[in-house]
Design a protein around this motif. Structure first.
Motif, mmCIF file in Angstrom:
data_model
loop_
_atom_site.group_PDB
_atom_site.id
_atom_site.type_symbol
_atom_site.label_atom_id
_atom_site.label_comp_id
_atom_site.label_asym_id
_atom_site.label_seq_id
_atom_site.Cartn_x
_atom_site.Cartn_y
_atom_site.Cartn_z
ATOM 1 N N TYR A 1 35.919 39.601 47.484
ATOM 2 C CA TYR A 1 35.924 40.980 47.951
ATOM 3 C C TYR A 1 37.366 41.442 47.993
ATOM 4 C CZ TYR A 1 35.313 44.859 51.229
ATOM 5 O OH TYR A 1 35.312 46.088 51.836
ATOM 6 N N SER A 2 37.659 42.561 47.366
ATOM 7 C CA SER A 2 39.044 43.017 47.266
ATOM 8 C C SER A 2 39.361 44.203 48.159
ATOM 9 C CB SER A 2 39.377 43.340 45.803
ATOM 10 O OG SER A 2 38.475 44.275 45.280
ATOM 11 N N GLY A 3 38.599 44.420 49.205
ATOM 12 C CA GLY A 3 38.882 45.483 50.158
ATOM 13 C C GLY A 3 37.896 46.617 50.098
ATOM 14 N N CYS A 4 37.409 46.917 48.918
ATOM 15 C CA CYS A 4 36.412 47.972 48.719
ATOM 16 C C CYS A 4 35.302 47.465 47.808
ATOM 17 C CB CYS A 4 37.091 49.207 48.127
ATOM 18 S SG CYS A 4 35.954 50.544 47.708
ATOM 19 N N ASN A 5 35.680 46.775 46.776
ATOM 20 C CA ASN A 5 34.739 46.328 45.749
ATOM 21 C C ASN A 5 34.642 44.816 45.679
ATOM 22 O OD1 ASN A 5 33.884 48.824 44.161
ATOM 23 N ND2 ASN A 5 36.092 49.106 44.327
ATOM 24 N N ARG A 6 33.537 44.357 45.121
ATOM 25 C CA ARG A 6 33.361 42.940 44.822
ATOM 26 C C ARG A 6 34.025 42.670 43.477
ATOM 27 N NH1 ARG A 6 32.106 39.403 48.080
ATOM 28 N NH2 ARG A 6 31.060 38.192 46.502
ATOM 29 N N MET A 7 34.552 41.468 43.321
ATOM 30 C CA MET A 7 35.165 41.079 42.059
ATOM 31 C C MET A 7 34.663 39.689 41.680
ATOM 32 S SD MET A 7 38.983 40.535 43.616
ATOM 33 C CE MET A 7 39.764 40.088 42.125
ATOM 34 N N MET A 8 34.618 39.444 40.377
ATOM 35 C CA MET A 8 34.169 38.143 39.907
ATOM 36 C C MET A 8 34.813 37.856 38.560
ATOM 37 S SD MET A 8 31.536 40.673 39.116
ATOM 38 C CE MET A 8 31.080 40.804 40.754
ATOM 39 N N GLY A 9 34.869 36.591 38.210
ATOM 40 C CA GLY A 9 35.451 36.210 36.933
ATOM 41 C C GLY A 9 35.615 34.710 36.847
ATOM 42 N N GLY A 10 36.222 34.280 35.777
ATOM 43 C CA GLY A 10 36.452 32.860 35.567
ATOM 44 C C GLY A 10 37.900 32.493 35.840
ATOM 45 N N TYR A 11 38.132 31.199 35.931
ATOM 46 C CA TYR A 11 39.498 30.711 36.114
ATOM 47 C C TYR A 11 39.627 29.351 35.452
ATOM 48 C CZ TYR A 11 37.941 27.443 39.697
ATOM 49 O OH TYR A 11 37.326 26.415 40.357
ATOM 50 N N SER A 12 40.852 28.981 35.169
ATOM 51 C CA SER A 12 41.147 27.638 34.678
ATOM 52 C C SER A 12 42.355 27.131 35.448
ATOM 53 C CB SER A 12 41.425 27.639 33.175
ATOM 54 O OG SER A 12 42.555 28.434 32.889
ATOM 55 N N VAL A 13 42.323 25.854 35.772
ATOM 56 C CA VAL A 13 43.435 25.246 36.486
ATOM 57 C C VAL A 13 43.716 23.882 35.868
ATOM 58 C CG1 VAL A 13 41.965 24.229 38.293
ATOM 59 C CG2 VAL A 13 44.356 24.674 38.764
ATOM 60 N N GLU A 14 44.998 23.633 35.653
ATOM 61 C CA GLU A 14 45.446 22.351 35.120
ATOM 62 C C GLU A 14 46.775 22.044 35.798
ATOM 63 O OE1 GLU A 14 47.015 20.558 30.944
ATOM 64 O OE2 GLU A 14 45.281 21.870 30.852
ATOM 65 N N GLY A 15 46.745 21.160 36.777
ATOM 66 C CA GLY A 15 47.952 20.887 37.563
ATOM 67 C C GLY A 15 48.353 22.140 38.323
ATOM 68 N N THR A 16 49.555 22.612 38.085
ATOM 69 C CA THR A 16 50.015 23.822 38.758
ATOM 70 C C THR A 16 49.851 25.068 37.887
ATOM 71 O OG1 THR A 16 52.292 23.455 38.023
ATOM 72 C CG2 THR A 16 51.675 22.588 40.197
ATOM 73 N N LYS A 17 49.205 24.916 36.736
ATOM 74 C CA LYS A 17 48.912 26.074 35.885
ATOM 75 C C LYS A 17 47.576 26.677 36.319
ATOM 76 C CE LYS A 17 51.416 24.448 31.862
ATOM 77 N NZ LYS A 17 51.338 24.095 30.445
ATOM 78 N N LEU A 18 47.517 28.000 36.355
ATOM 79 C CA LEU A 18 46.318 28.707 36.786
ATOM 80 C C LEU A 18 46.189 29.985 35.986
ATOM 81 C CD1 LEU A 18 43.992 29.234 38.854
ATOM 82 C CD2 LEU A 18 45.719 30.304 40.318
ATOM 83 N N GLY A 19 44.989 30.303 35.579
ATOM 84 C CA GLY A 19 44.746 31.550 34.866
ATOM 85 C C GLY A 19 43.383 32.099 35.223
ATOM 86 N N PHE A 20 43.259 33.407 35.229
ATOM 87 C CA PHE A 20 41.992 34.084 35.490
ATOM 88 C C PHE A 20 41.543 34.778 34.216
ATOM 89 C CE2 PHE A 20 44.020 33.731 39.608
ATOM 90 C CZ PHE A 20 42.983 33.276 40.396
ATOM 91 N N SER A 21 40.225 34.794 33.966
ATOM 92 C CA SER A 21 39.706 35.421 32.754
ATOM 93 C C SER A 21 38.387 36.116 33.049
ATOM 94 C CB SER A 21 39.496 34.377 31.656
ATOM 95 O OG SER A 21 38.545 33.416 32.076
ATOM 96 N N GLN A 22 38.018 37.016 32.162
ATOM 97 C CA GLN A 22 36.756 37.741 32.245
ATOM 98 C C GLN A 22 36.538 38.347 33.625
ATOM 99 O OE1 GLN A 22 34.099 34.632 30.923
ATOM 100 N NE2 GLN A 22 34.239 35.327 28.818
ATOM 101 N N MET A 23 37.600 38.955 34.185
ATOM 102 C CA MET A 23 37.499 39.558 35.501
ATOM 103 C C MET A 23 36.691 40.854 35.416
ATOM 104 S SD MET A 23 38.996 37.389 37.390
ATOM 105 C CE MET A 23 39.029 38.255 38.931
ATOM 106 N N ALA A 24 35.813 41.054 36.380
ATOM 107 C CA ALA A 24 34.987 42.253 36.452
ATOM 108 C C ALA A 24 34.788 42.595 37.922
ATOM 109 C CB ALA A 24 33.646 42.014 35.774
ATOM 110 N N GLY A 25 34.323 43.777 38.180
ATOM 111 C CA GLY A 25 34.079 44.165 39.563
ATOM 112 C C GLY A 25 33.250 45.421 39.652
ATOM 113 N N THR A 26 32.753 45.656 40.849
ATOM 114 C CA THR A 26 32.057 46.903 41.103
ATOM 115 C C THR A 26 33.081 48.031 41.079
ATOM 116 O OG1 THR A 26 32.259 46.585 43.489
ATOM 117 C CG2 THR A 26 30.236 45.787 42.452
ATOM 118 N N MET A 27 32.645 49.265 40.988
ATOM 119 C CA MET A 27 33.582 50.377 40.836
ATOM 120 C C MET A 27 33.312 51.498 41.842
ATOM 121 S SD MET A 27 33.906 50.462 36.692
ATOM 122 C CE MET A 27 35.194 51.671 36.730
#
Length: 75
Positions: free
Chosen positions: A3-29
């Motif tokens: 929850y980002s304060g007003c809308n819901r958000m969702m998506g994927g992530y990848s983590v490898e050690g201290t590397k982190l990335g988010f992908s396919q982020m979507a949310g309500t509007m």
């Protein structure tokens, strides 16, 4: 997902050690009277995340240069 304060958000992530990335982020509007600037800043920051670190009770999200772009404190 989250929850980002007003809308819901969702998506994927990848983590490898201290590397982190988010992908396919979507949310309500839904339009909200307050907080839309903060919500947009969070979405913009997540798109730039390349790493993470934890110091005490704080989680820092880092960009590709290692600069803190978002910080979260445990409560």
């Amino acid at each position: 997902s989250g929850y980002s304060g007003c809308n819901r958000m969702m998506g994927g992530y990848s983590v490898e050690g201290t590397k982190l990335g988010f992908s396919q982020m979507a949310g309500t509007m839904m339009a909200c009277l307050q907080g839309m600037e903060i919500e947009q800043a969070l979405h913009d920051a997540l798109a730039k995340v390349a790493g993470w670190q934890i110091e005490g009770e704080r989680l820092d999200l880092l960009d590709a240069n290692g600069a803190v772009i978002a910080a979260f404190t445990g409560v």
